[in-house]
Design a protein around this motif. Structure first.
Motif, PDB file in Angstrom:
ATOM      1  N   SER A  22       0.847  -1.185   0.016  1.00  0.00           N
ATOM      2  CA  SER A  22       0.170  -0.090   0.120  1.00  0.00           C
ATOM      3  C   SER A  22       0.700   1.317   0.122  1.00  0.00           C
ATOM      4  O   SER A  22       2.068   1.371   0.489  1.00  0.00           O
ATOM      5  N   PRO A  23       0.419   2.472  -0.300  1.00  0.00           N
ATOM      6  CA  PRO A  23       1.025   3.437  -0.256  1.00  0.00           C
ATOM      7  C   PRO A  23       1.582   3.883   0.976  1.00  0.00           C
ATOM      8  O   PRO A  23       2.762   4.580   1.204  1.00  0.00           O
ATOM      9  N   ASP A  24       0.597   3.808   1.945  1.00  0.00           N
ATOM     10  CA  ASP A  24       1.143   4.090   3.551  1.00  0.00           C
ATOM     11  C   ASP A  24       2.418   3.356   3.760  1.00  0.00           C
ATOM     12  O   ASP A  24       3.217   3.980   4.471  1.00  0.00           O
ATOM     13  N   THR A  25       2.371   1.917   3.542  1.00  0.00           N
ATOM     14  CA  THR A  25       3.455   1.263   4.021  1.00  0.00           C
ATOM     15  C   THR A  25       4.473   1.499   3.183  1.00  0.00           C
ATOM     16  O   THR A  25       5.790   1.605   3.771  1.00  0.00           O
ATOM     17  N   PHE A  26       4.528   1.735   2.148  1.00  0.00           N
ATOM     18  CA  PHE A  26       5.520   2.013   0.783  1.00  0.00           C
ATOM     19  C   PHE A  26       6.346   3.253   1.408  1.00  0.00           C
ATOM     20  O   PHE A  26       7.644   3.329   1.598  1.00  0.00           O
ATOM     21  N   GLY A  27       5.610   4.175   2.094  1.00  0.00           N
ATOM     22  CA  GLY A  27       6.191   5.318   2.236  1.00  0.00           C
ATOM     23  C   GLY A  27       7.074   5.378   3.719  1.00  0.00           C
ATOM     24  O   GLY A  27       7.893   6.383   3.495  1.00  0.00           O
ATOM     25  N   ILE A  28       6.914   4.689   4.469  1.00  0.00           N
ATOM     26  CA  ILE A  28       7.612   4.580   5.677  1.00  0.00           C
ATOM     27  C   ILE A  28       8.393   2.939   5.947  1.00  0.00           C
ATOM     28  O   ILE A  28       9.366   3.186   6.779  1.00  0.00           O
ATOM     29  N   ALA A  29       8.174   2.275   5.204  1.00  0.00           N
ATOM     30  CA  ALA A  29       8.844   0.911   5.489  1.00  0.00           C
ATOM     31  C   ALA A  29      10.214   0.706   4.799  1.00  0.00           C
ATOM     32  O   ALA A  29      10.682   1.163   3.773  1.00  0.00           O
ATOM     33  N   THR A  30      11.034  -0.042   5.414  1.00  0.00           N
ATOM     34  CA  THR A  30      12.172  -0.591   4.901  1.00  0.00           C
ATOM     35  C   THR A  30      11.728  -1.934   4.407  1.00  0.00           C
ATOM     36  O   THR A  30      11.130  -2.628   4.856  1.00  0.00           O
ATOM     37  N   MET A  31      11.734  -2.074   2.960  1.00  0.00           N
ATOM     38  CA  MET A  31      11.468  -3.245   2.297  1.00  0.00           C
ATOM     39  C   MET A  31      12.667  -3.930   1.736  1.00  0.00           C
ATOM     40  O   MET A  31      13.675  -3.449   1.346  1.00  0.00           O
ATOM     41  N   GLY A  32      12.251  -5.472   1.527  1.00  0.00           N
ATOM     42  CA  GLY A  32      13.422  -6.234   1.176  1.00  0.00           C
ATOM     43  C   GLY A  32      13.026  -7.670   0.478  1.00  0.00           C
ATOM     44  O   GLY A  32      11.731  -7.736   0.925  1.00  0.00           O
ATOM     45  N   TRP A  33      13.926  -8.593   0.557  1.00  0.00           N
ATOM     46  CA  TRP A  33      13.662  -9.806   0.184  1.00  0.00           C
ATOM     47  C   TRP A  33      14.570 -10.654   1.196  1.00  0.00           C
ATOM     48  O   TRP A  33      15.666 -10.346   1.308  1.00  0.00           O
ATOM     49  N   SER A  34      14.010 -11.871   1.579  1.00  0.00           N
ATOM     50  CA  SER A  34      14.767 -12.859   2.213  1.00  0.00           C
ATOM     51  C   SER A  34      14.445 -14.362   1.371  1.00  0.00           C
ATOM     52  O   SER A  34      13.478 -14.209   0.767  1.00  0.00           O
ATOM     53  N   ARG A  35      15.362 -15.236   1.645  1.00  0.00           N
ATOM     54  CA  ARG A  35      15.117 -16.247   1.045  1.00  0.00           C
ATOM     55  C   ARG A  35      15.392 -17.594   1.849  1.00  0.00           C
ATOM     56  O   ARG A  35      15.862 -17.598   2.842  1.00  0.00           O
ATOM     57  N   GLN A  36      14.648 -18.840   1.658  1.00  0.00           N
ATOM     58  CA  GLN A  36      14.579 -19.979   2.389  1.00  0.00           C
ATOM     59  C   GLN A  36      14.649 -21.125   1.646  1.00  0.00           C
ATOM     60  O   GLN A  36      13.708 -21.347   0.688  1.00  0.00           O
ATOM     61  N   THR A  37      15.400 -22.165   2.194  1.00  0.00           N
ATOM     62  CA  THR A  37      15.548 -23.371   1.578  1.00  0.00           C
ATOM     63  C   THR A  37      15.172 -24.461   2.675  1.00  0.00           C
ATOM     64  O   THR A  37      15.267 -24.042   3.816  1.00  0.00           O
ATOM     65  N   ASP A  63      16.461 -26.865   3.860  1.00  0.00           N
ATOM     66  CA  ASP A  63      17.534 -27.096   4.833  1.00  0.00           C
ATOM     67  C   ASP A  63      18.475 -26.129   5.366  1.00  0.00           C
ATOM     68  O   ASP A  63      19.471 -26.106   6.275  1.00  0.00           O
ATOM     69  N   GLN A  64      17.932 -24.600   5.214  1.00  0.00           N
ATOM     70  CA  GLN A  64      18.622 -23.476   5.706  1.00  0.00           C
ATOM     71  C   GLN A  64      18.041 -22.719   6.481  1.00  0.00           C
ATOM     72  O   GLN A  64      16.407 -22.443   6.286  1.00  0.00           O
ATOM     73  N   LEU A  65      18.567 -21.546   7.272  1.00  0.00           N
ATOM     74  CA  LEU A  65      17.593 -20.451   7.925  1.00  0.00           C
ATOM     75  C   LEU A  65      17.499 -19.601   6.744  1.00  0.00           C
ATOM     76  O   LEU A  65      17.955 -19.594   5.842  1.00  0.00           O
ATOM     77  N   ARG A  66      16.500 -18.682   7.272  1.00  0.00           N
ATOM     78  CA  ARG A  66      16.194 -17.809   6.285  1.00  0.00           C
ATOM     79  C   ARG A  66      17.342 -16.731   6.148  1.00  0.00           C
ATOM     80  O   ARG A  66      17.793 -16.208   6.908  1.00  0.00           O
TER      81      ARG A  66
END
Length: 115
Positions: free
Chosen positions: A25-40, A42-45
């Motif tokens: 949302s615009p409200d979230t986008f305006g104040i958040a740090t955003m990013g990506w994590s990944r997980q398999t 057998d591994q931690l995120r």
């Protein structure tokens, strides 16, 4: 309620490229740090990349030079351009938003790297 809509995963051969998208949302986008994590299974995120006005773009060591995170303010969307994909990049990728130190996660999107 913070909502994150992910798209763009799929199957790609080693050396190929994919682009992931995450819209909020615009409200979230305006104040958040955003990013990506990944997980398999057998591994931690693992943190892949993040982007914010304060810190700019930050990358995990395993993807530096191959992945690029960016954001489109008009679309309230972040992107993860993944190039030179390796088999070890295969994982479920999760978009996240850090809003005032609270983390919110997308449902996850599968990226498969295989010949």
């Amino acid at each position: 309620q913070v909502q994150l809509e992910e798209s763009g995963g799929g199957l790609v051969q080693p050396g190929g490229s994919l682009r992931l998208s995450c819209r909020t949302s615009p409200d979230t986008f305006g104040i958040a740090t955003m990013g990506w994590s990944r997980q398999t299974p057998d591994q931690l995120r693992e943190m892949v990349a993040s982007i914010s006005t304060l810190d700019g773009a930050i990358y995990g060591d395993s993807v530096k030079g191959r992945f690029t995170i960016s954001r489109d303010h008009a679309r309230h969307t972040i992107y993860l351009q993944m190039n030179s994909l390796k088999t070890e990049d295969a994982a479920v990728y999760y978009c996240y938003a850090n809003v005032l130190s609270s983390y919110y996660w997308g449902q996850g999107i599968q990226v498969t790297v295989s010949s």
